[in-house]
Design an enzyme around this catalytic site. Structure first.
Site, short mmCIF file in Angstrom:
data_model
loop_
_atom_site.label_atom_id
_atom_site.label_comp_id
_atom_site.label_asym_id
_atom_site.label_seq_id
_atom_site.Cartn_x
_atom_site.Cartn_y
_atom_site.Cartn_z
N HIS A 1 2.37 3.59 -9.10
CA HIS A 1 2.17 2.16 -9.39
C HIS A 1 3.37 1.58 -10.14
CE1 HIS A 1 -1.73 2.44 -7.68
NE2 HIS A 1 -2.29 3.12 -8.66
N ASP B 1 0.82 -1.21 0.00
CA ASP B 1 0.00 0.00 0.00
C ASP B 1 0.86 1.26 0.00
OD1 ASP B 1 -2.38 1.40 -0.02
OD2 ASP B 1 -2.69 1.27 2.15
N LEU C 1 10.51 -20.62 -5.19
CA LEU C 1 9.59 -19.72 -4.47
C LEU C 1 8.23 -19.83 -5.15
CD1 LEU C 1 9.08 -17.21 -2.49
CD2 LEU C 1 9.48 -15.81 -4.52
C1 IPE Z 1 -5.48 -2.66 -0.15
O1 IPE Z 1 -5.15 -1.33 -0.32
C2 IPE Z 1 -5.42 -3.38 -1.46
C3 IPE Z 1 -4.10 -3.50 -2.07
C4 IPE Z 1 -2.96 -3.13 -1.54
C5 IPE Z 1 -4.08 -4.15 -3.35
P1 IPE Z 1 -6.25 -0.20 -0.50
O2 IPE Z 1 -5.51 1.08 -0.62
O3 IPE Z 1 -7.17 -0.54 -1.59
O4 IPE Z 1 -7.04 -0.30 0.87
P2 IPE Z 1 -7.88 0.78 1.67
O5 IPE Z 1 -8.92 1.31 0.71
O6 IPE Z 1 -6.93 1.85 2.10
O7 IPE Z 1 -8.45 0.04 2.82
C1 IPE Z 2 -1.52 0.33 -3.40
O1 IPE Z 2 -1.36 1.70 -3.43
C2 IPE Z 2 -1.80 -0.25 -4.77
C3 IPE Z 2 -3.20 -0.64 -4.98
C4 IPE Z 2 -4.13 -0.64 -4.06
C5 IPE Z 2 -3.55 -1.07 -6.31
P1 IPE Z 2 -2.59 2.70 -3.42
O2 IPE Z 2 -2.98 2.97 -4.84
O3 IPE Z 2 -3.68 2.22 -2.54
O4 IPE Z 2 -1.92 4.00 -2.79
P2 IPE Z 2 -2.50 4.96 -1.68
O5 IPE Z 2 -2.98 4.10 -0.54
O6 IPE Z 2 -3.62 5.72 -2.33
O7 IPE Z 2 -1.35 5.83 -1.29
MG MG Z 3 -4.09 2.40 -0.57
#
Ligand code: IPE
Ligand code: IPE
Ligand code: MG
Length: 246
Positions: free
Chosen positions: A38, A21, A132
């Site tokens: 990303h 995240d 792995l």
């Molecule tokens: C969780 O992250 C999903 C992934 C890392 C793929 P999100 O950014 O979607 O989760 P919330 O919305 O903060 O809970």
């Molecule tokens: C995690 O990063 C990747 C996915 C959930 C696909 P985020 O896109 O949730 O990044 P933040 O949480 O908005 O910083």
């Molecule tokens: Mg996120």
């Protein structure tokens, strides 16, 4: 000496699962579009896989796209699926050469046919690799996983293959998308959020939890080492008495 080595080996988790995240916040801190976050996150994935192999971890599960992430709108969803496609085309050969077995878990039927075919090809190519096992959670939700398992078990009962009293935890576990994979020993979340966001709900029943402040694109081998060190210091009890007071 050999028993010391054996002890050291015993504390390496078999299965590490990571909620990757913070890509969006990493990008916005730099005044960049979320896609840049990303992309940088995909580089962190490569570092993480390398670290897992070096450290002797057997299973690595990476939460890349949740069932709820479909709600982010068509632009971000297509950026993410585009990146996944790019990653598959350019990295699968390398992963195969490294001995990585790829497995995809989630509601994959929501992706278009051509992407699904690429996922299947990657799984087929790497099926016999042993170094792995890398599970990528895509369009994944823990509740969705439990629901699809419930449906399949119900169908087997309806069709007379099972009776309700034969439904055990073990049987149910074998109907989840993670069938055959041991439960995660440690679940890690980056970016300073303290929640599971629908990740491996059944499987994490006794996982150790590690939360890191780092945004995912900054994740490196040092963070992986930190996770293993924190894990090694935890005392896992599984409901039993603390060992010191036996
Ligand atoms: C969780 O992250 C999903 C992934 C890392 C793929 P999100 O950014 O979607 O989760 P919330 O919305 O903060 O809970
Ligand atoms: C995690 O990063 C990747 C996915 C959930 C696909 P985020 O896109 O949730 O990044 P933040 O949480 O908005 O910083
Ligand atoms: Mg996120």
């Amino acid at each position: 000496m050999s028993s010391l080595l054996a002890d050291k080996k015993a504390v390496v988790p078999t299965h590490v699962a990571i909620i990757m995240d913070g890509n969006g916040r990493w990008a916005s801190e730099r005044g960049l579009p979320r896609l840049a976050g990303h992309r940088a996150g995909a580089d962190a994935v490569a570092r993480c896989i390398k670290a897992a192999i070096q450290r002797g971890v057997s299973y690595l599960t990476l939460y890349a796209f949740s069932s709820e992430n479909w709600s982010r709108g068509p632009k971000e969803v297509s950026d993410l699926t585009g990146l996944l496609r790019y990653y598959l085309r350019h990295k699968v050969k390398e992963l195969h050469a490294e001995g990585v077995q790829l497995r995809f878990i989630g509601d994959l039927g929501r992706f278009d046919t051509s992407l699904r075919e690429e996922l299947e090809r990657a799984e087929a190519l790497t099926r016999n690799n042993k170094r792995l096992v890398l599970l990528l959670a895509l369009s994944y939700g823990g509740r969705g996983d439990i629901m699809q398992a419930v449906r399949r078990v119900a169908q087997e009962v309806r069709d007379g293959w099972l009776t309700p009293d034969q439904i055990s935890e073990e049987l149910f576990t074998n109907h989840l998308w993670t069938a055959g994979v041991p439960d995660p020993d440690v679940v890690v979340r980056t970016s300073g959020e303290y929640r599971l966001s629908n990740f491996l709900l059944w499987q994490s029943a006794y996982a150790e939890l590690v939360f890191l402040d780092t945004f995912w694109p900054d994740f490196n081998e040092g963070h992986f080492a930190t996770v293993l060190e924190l894990y090694a210091r935890r005392e896992r009890r599984f409901g039993a008495r603390p060992t010191a007071t036996v």
